[in-house]
Design a protein around this motif. Structure first.
Motif, PDB file in Angstrom:
ATOM      1  N   SER A 259       0.834  -1.205   0.000  1.00 32.49           N
ATOM      2  CA  SER A 259       0.000   0.000   0.000  1.00 32.49           C
ATOM      3  C   SER A 259       0.873   1.261   0.000  1.00 32.49           C
ATOM      4  CB  SER A 259      -0.916   0.017   1.221  1.00 32.49           C
ATOM      5  OG  SER A 259      -0.177   0.280   2.394  1.00 32.49           O
ATOM      6  N   GLU A 260       0.258   2.374  -0.330  1.00 34.13           N
ATOM      7  CA  GLU A 260       0.985   3.647  -0.349  1.00 34.13           C
ATOM      8  C   GLU A 260       1.490   4.005   1.049  1.00 34.13           C
ATOM      9  OE1 GLU A 260       0.279   8.293  -1.526  1.00 34.13           O
ATOM     10  OE2 GLU A 260      -0.976   6.774  -2.485  1.00 34.13           O
ATOM     11  N   LYS A 261       0.686   3.716   2.062  1.00 37.88           N
ATOM     12  CA  LYS A 261       1.094   4.000   3.443  1.00 37.88           C
ATOM     13  C   LYS A 261       2.314   3.160   3.835  1.00 37.88           C
ATOM     14  CE  LYS A 261      -0.654   4.268   8.128  1.00 37.88           C
ATOM     15  NZ  LYS A 261      -1.767   4.110   9.032  1.00 37.88           N
ATOM     16  N   ASP A 262       2.314   1.879   3.446  1.00 40.77           N
ATOM     17  CA  ASP A 262       3.460   1.019   3.721  1.00 40.77           C
ATOM     18  C   ASP A 262       4.706   1.524   2.995  1.00 40.77           C
ATOM     19  OD1 ASP A 262       1.896  -0.628   5.328  1.00 40.77           O
ATOM     20  OD2 ASP A 262       1.522  -2.082   3.725  1.00 40.77           O
TER      21      ASP A 262
END
Length: 84
Positions: free
Chosen positions: A2-5
């Protein structure tokens, strides 16, 4: 991933690189690490403003790493299996 990861990985790598390319200087209140700011400004701003791990003015070409930043960078190096 994910983008957050991905943002977290970039943040971790930036902190580790700051530490690995840093040098020690003596100041009024003891020794500290200093590193050149050749990394994405968004990540440096996050490390400075949100997490208070590094400090330095927008005009300077280097940042100061506090003891907390050095400790976290060392923990991340161990986590990712990188030897100094």
């Amino acid at each position: 991933m994910s983008e957050k990861d991905m943002d977290q990985v970039v943040r971790d790598l930036t902190l580790m690189l700051l530490y690995l390319t840093s040098w020690e200087e003596k100041g009024f209140d003891g020794e500290y690490h200093r590193a050149w700011k050749g990394y994405p400004f968004e990540v440096l701003d996050q490390l400075r403003d949100e997490e208070e791990l590094i400090s330095g003015s927008n005009r300077s070409k280097s940042v100061y790493m506090g003891k907390e930043a050095v400790g976290e960078a060392q923990r991340l190096l161990e986590k990712y299996g990188v030897k100094e």
